[in-house]
Scaffold this motif. Structure first.
Motif, PDB file in Angstrom:
ATOM      1  N   PRO A   1      -2.404   5.540  -0.150  1.00  0.00           N
ATOM      2  CA  PRO A   1      -2.120   5.170   1.238  1.00  0.00           C
ATOM      3  C   PRO A   1      -2.414   3.704   1.572  1.00  0.00           C
ATOM      4  O   PRO A   1      -1.653   3.083   2.308  1.00  0.00           O
ATOM      5  CB  PRO A   1      -3.018   6.107   2.057  1.00  0.00           C
ATOM      6  CG  PRO A   1      -3.177   7.311   1.186  1.00  0.00           C
ATOM      7  CD  PRO A   1      -3.241   6.743  -0.224  1.00  0.00           C
TER       8      PRO A   1
ATOM      9  N   ASP B   1      -0.693  13.120   0.588  1.00  0.00           N
ATOM     10  CA  ASP B   1      -0.278  11.771   0.181  1.00  0.00           C
ATOM     11  C   ASP B   1       1.087  11.753  -0.497  1.00  0.00           C
ATOM     12  O   ASP B   1       1.332  11.018  -1.441  1.00  0.00           O
ATOM     13  CB  ASP B   1      -1.331  11.112  -0.719  1.00  0.00           C
ATOM     14  CG  ASP B   1      -2.612  10.805   0.013  1.00  0.00           C
ATOM     15  OD1 ASP B   1      -2.579  10.648   1.252  1.00  0.00           O
ATOM     16  OD2 ASP B   1      -3.669  10.722  -0.638  1.00  0.00           O
TER      17      ASP B   1
ATOM     18  N   PRO C   1      -0.120   8.714   6.468  1.00  0.00           N
ATOM     19  CA  PRO C   1       0.123   9.593   5.314  1.00  0.00           C
ATOM     20  C   PRO C   1      -0.197  11.045   5.636  1.00  0.00           C
ATOM     21  O   PRO C   1      -1.057  11.339   6.463  1.00  0.00           O
ATOM     22  CB  PRO C   1      -0.835   9.056   4.256  1.00  0.00           C
ATOM     23  CG  PRO C   1      -1.933   8.408   5.026  1.00  0.00           C
ATOM     24  CD  PRO C   1      -1.315   7.890   6.293  1.00  0.00           C
TER      25      PRO C   1
ATOM     26  N   GLN D   1       2.315  11.602  -5.558  1.00  0.00           N
ATOM     27  CA  GLN D   1       1.320  11.150  -4.594  1.00  0.00           C
ATOM     28  C   GLN D   1       1.240   9.625  -4.629  1.00  0.00           C
ATOM     29  O   GLN D   1       1.344   9.006  -5.685  1.00  0.00           O
ATOM     30  CB  GLN D   1      -0.045  11.734  -4.916  1.00  0.00           C
ATOM     31  CG  GLN D   1      -0.149  13.211  -4.612  1.00  0.00           C
ATOM     32  CD  GLN D   1      -1.548  13.724  -4.879  1.00  0.00           C
ATOM     33  OE1 GLN D   1      -2.130  13.422  -5.914  1.00  0.00           O
ATOM     34  NE2 GLN D   1      -2.076  14.489  -3.952  1.00  0.00           N
TER      35      GLN D   1
END
Length: 75
Positions: A9, A34, A30, A6
């Protein structure tokens, strides 16, 4: 682009540029998890394009990269 981990963003970007260095992509969006960043493209003419990206993962690691691709005309 898809990432194994992940990302954050707010500090993750992707841009697509043409041979002249003009940006031909929109801002990256995104995915809900994520892990994927999607950037819309303008209509691409034949030529070489460059993708430049940078990402910060949830654990704080920074990474960046670039690659190119070519759009060929109709045959």
């Amino acid at each position: 682009m898809h990432f194994d981990n992940q990302f954050i963003p707010a500090s993750t970007t992707v841009r697509v540029l043409n041979e002249n260095g003009d940006v031909v992509s929109g801002g990256g969006t995104p995915s809900s998890d994520d892990r994927t960043l999607t950037a819309p493209l303008k209509a691409l003419s034949p030529g070489q394009y460059f993708v430049k990206w940078r990402a910060t993962s949830q654990d704080g690691d920074h990474t960046m990269g670039a690659y190119s691709f070519t759009v060929k005309g109709a045959h």
